[in-house]
Design a protein around this motif. Structure first.
Motif, PDB file in Angstrom:
ATOM      1  N   ALA A   2      -2.700  -7.005   6.281  1.00  0.00           N
ATOM      2  CA  ALA A   2      -3.261  -6.783   5.136  1.00  0.00           C
ATOM      3  C   ALA A   2      -4.833  -7.294   5.152  1.00  0.00           C
ATOM      4  O   ALA A   2      -5.390  -8.117   6.032  1.00  0.00           O
ATOM      5  N   THR A   3      -5.468  -6.609   4.343  1.00  0.00           N
ATOM      6  CA  THR A   3      -7.046  -6.796   4.487  1.00  0.00           C
ATOM      7  C   THR A   3      -7.358  -8.048   3.508  1.00  0.00           C
ATOM      8  O   THR A   3      -6.609  -8.101   2.374  1.00  0.00           O
ATOM      9  N   ARG A   4      -8.022  -8.671   4.039  1.00  0.00           N
ATOM     10  CA  ARG A   4      -8.554 -10.073   3.176  1.00  0.00           C
ATOM     11  C   ARG A   4      -9.215  -9.848   1.922  1.00  0.00           C
ATOM     12  O   ARG A   4      -9.972  -8.703   1.924  1.00  0.00           O
ATOM     13  N   GLY A 196      -3.788  -4.460  -7.860  1.00  0.00           N
ATOM     14  CA  GLY A 196      -4.361  -4.027  -7.049  1.00  0.00           C
ATOM     15  C   GLY A 196      -5.698  -4.182  -6.575  1.00  0.00           C
ATOM     16  O   GLY A 196      -6.407  -3.862  -5.697  1.00  0.00           O
ATOM     17  N   VAL A 197      -6.425  -4.934  -7.453  1.00  0.00           N
ATOM     18  CA  VAL A 197      -7.886  -5.265  -7.215  1.00  0.00           C
ATOM     19  C   VAL A 197      -8.110  -6.516  -6.115  1.00  0.00           C
ATOM     20  O   VAL A 197      -7.273  -7.296  -5.917  1.00  0.00           O
ATOM     21  N   ASP A 198      -8.787  -6.083  -5.177  1.00  0.00           N
ATOM     22  CA  ASP A 198      -9.062  -7.013  -4.021  1.00  0.00           C
ATOM     23  C   ASP A 198     -10.340  -7.355  -3.417  1.00  0.00           C
ATOM     24  O   ASP A 198     -10.773  -7.637  -2.503  1.00  0.00           O
ATOM     25  N   ALA A 199     -11.326  -7.393  -4.621  1.00  0.00           N
ATOM     26  CA  ALA A 199     -12.588  -7.924  -4.378  1.00  0.00           C
ATOM     27  C   ALA A 199     -13.220  -8.597  -5.841  1.00  0.00           C
ATOM     28  O   ALA A 199     -12.738  -7.903  -6.828  1.00  0.00           O
ATOM     29  N   ASP A 228      -6.288 -15.953  -3.087  1.00  0.00           N
ATOM     30  CA  ASP A 228      -5.483 -15.760  -1.870  1.00  0.00           C
ATOM     31  C   ASP A 228      -4.149 -15.900  -2.212  1.00  0.00           C
ATOM     32  O   ASP A 228      -3.138 -15.811  -1.398  1.00  0.00           O
ATOM     33  N   THR A 229      -4.039 -16.600  -3.250  1.00  0.00           N
ATOM     34  CA  THR A 229      -2.490 -17.014  -3.702  1.00  0.00           C
ATOM     35  C   THR A 229      -1.780 -15.755  -3.846  1.00  0.00           C
ATOM     36  O   THR A 229      -1.983 -14.708  -4.621  1.00  0.00           O
ATOM     37  N   ARG A 230      -0.618 -15.478  -3.316  1.00  0.00           N
ATOM     38  CA  ARG A 230       0.244 -14.464  -3.617  1.00  0.00           C
ATOM     39  C   ARG A 230       0.795 -14.164  -4.997  1.00  0.00           C
ATOM     40  O   ARG A 230       1.260 -15.209  -5.734  1.00  0.00           O
TER      41      ARG A 230
END
Length: 240
Positions: A2-4, A196-199, A228-230
């Motif tokens: 997974a991308t950080r 789905g936001v990752d930034a 970072d929390t699931r």
């Protein structure tokens, strides 16, 4: 793998940059004069920050408050000077009087960046037509991120737009990363992550005592932990 999840922090100078990196930031947005919502910093400030931290710094290219290009010649010179000093990532975005992207200004500045990666900043939240803007800019070289709150009034008002744009990821005009910032709070994070936001981008949230004080590493660390929390059931259910 997974991308950080990306955490970007606004920095005004070396002290901010060092604290942001210590707290777990992945990238800086380097600016001056937050009273004008962030202008181009001095070359000297960039050089100091570049030498003090290992994480990348995206340099703001904006010479006056608002989202018009203003003095394009001066902006081009600023871009050239930053490139000569070693800057490799940037933040910019210009609108015309009708709220459409100022393609002439953008193309002129981008030509000086020589393929460097850049973010189209929150000018997108003032655009007359967000979807049209994205499609007009889709093929500009180096554009890899949109910084947006979904609304000019901030994330609280922009959630529906953010959800919709996150769902369109990968479509024409939506291949760039969606980075959320502007009135962002920790309690927004689970729902945005579930969408789905990752930034994520923070400024004042990294300074609990206000803009007259430097970035606080512990505050940044709290954001690092939160993003970072699931994502659990509560975050997913909020989307339904």
């Amino acid at each position: 793998m997974a991308t950080r999840v990306l955490l970007e922090v606004i920095a005004l100078g070396v002290e901010d940059a060092v604290a942001a990196q210590a707290g777990g930031a992945d990238r800086l947005e380097l600016v001056a004069d937050m009273a004008a919502d962030g202008l181009t910093p001095s070359v000297g400030t960039f050089v100091e920050v570049h030498g003090a931290v290992d994480i990348p710094a995206r340099v703001m290219l904006r010479l006056a408050d608002g989202f018009a290009v203003g003095d394009a010649d001066s902006l081009v010179r600023a871009a050239c000077d930053m490139r000569a000093a070693g800057a490799e990532e940037f933040v910019l975005g210009f609108l015309d009087e009708g709220g459409s992207p100022d393609l002439g200004a953008l193309e002129r500045v981008i030509a000086e960046l020589d393929g460097c990666r850049w973010t189209f900043h929150r000018a997108v939240d003032r655009a007359a037509d967000r979807d049209a803007l994205r499609k007009q800019l889709a093929d500009l070289p180096g554009l890899d991120t949109y910084l947006t709150a979904g609304s000019a009034d901030g994330v609280d008002d922009g959630m529906s737009a953010l959800f919709a744009e996150a769902a369109r990821r990968g479509e024409p005009g939506y291949t760039q990363r969606l980075m959320v910032g502007g009135g962002l709070r920790l309690d927004h994070v689970p729902t945005l992550r579930a969408a789905g936001v990752d930034a994520f981008h923070i400024g004042g949230a990294a300074r609990p005592d206000g803009w007259t004080t430097p970035v606080d590493a512990d505050a940044v660390r709290r954001w690092r932990t939160a993003i970072d929390t699931r994502v659990g059931r509560a975050g997913r259910s909020a989307l339904r």
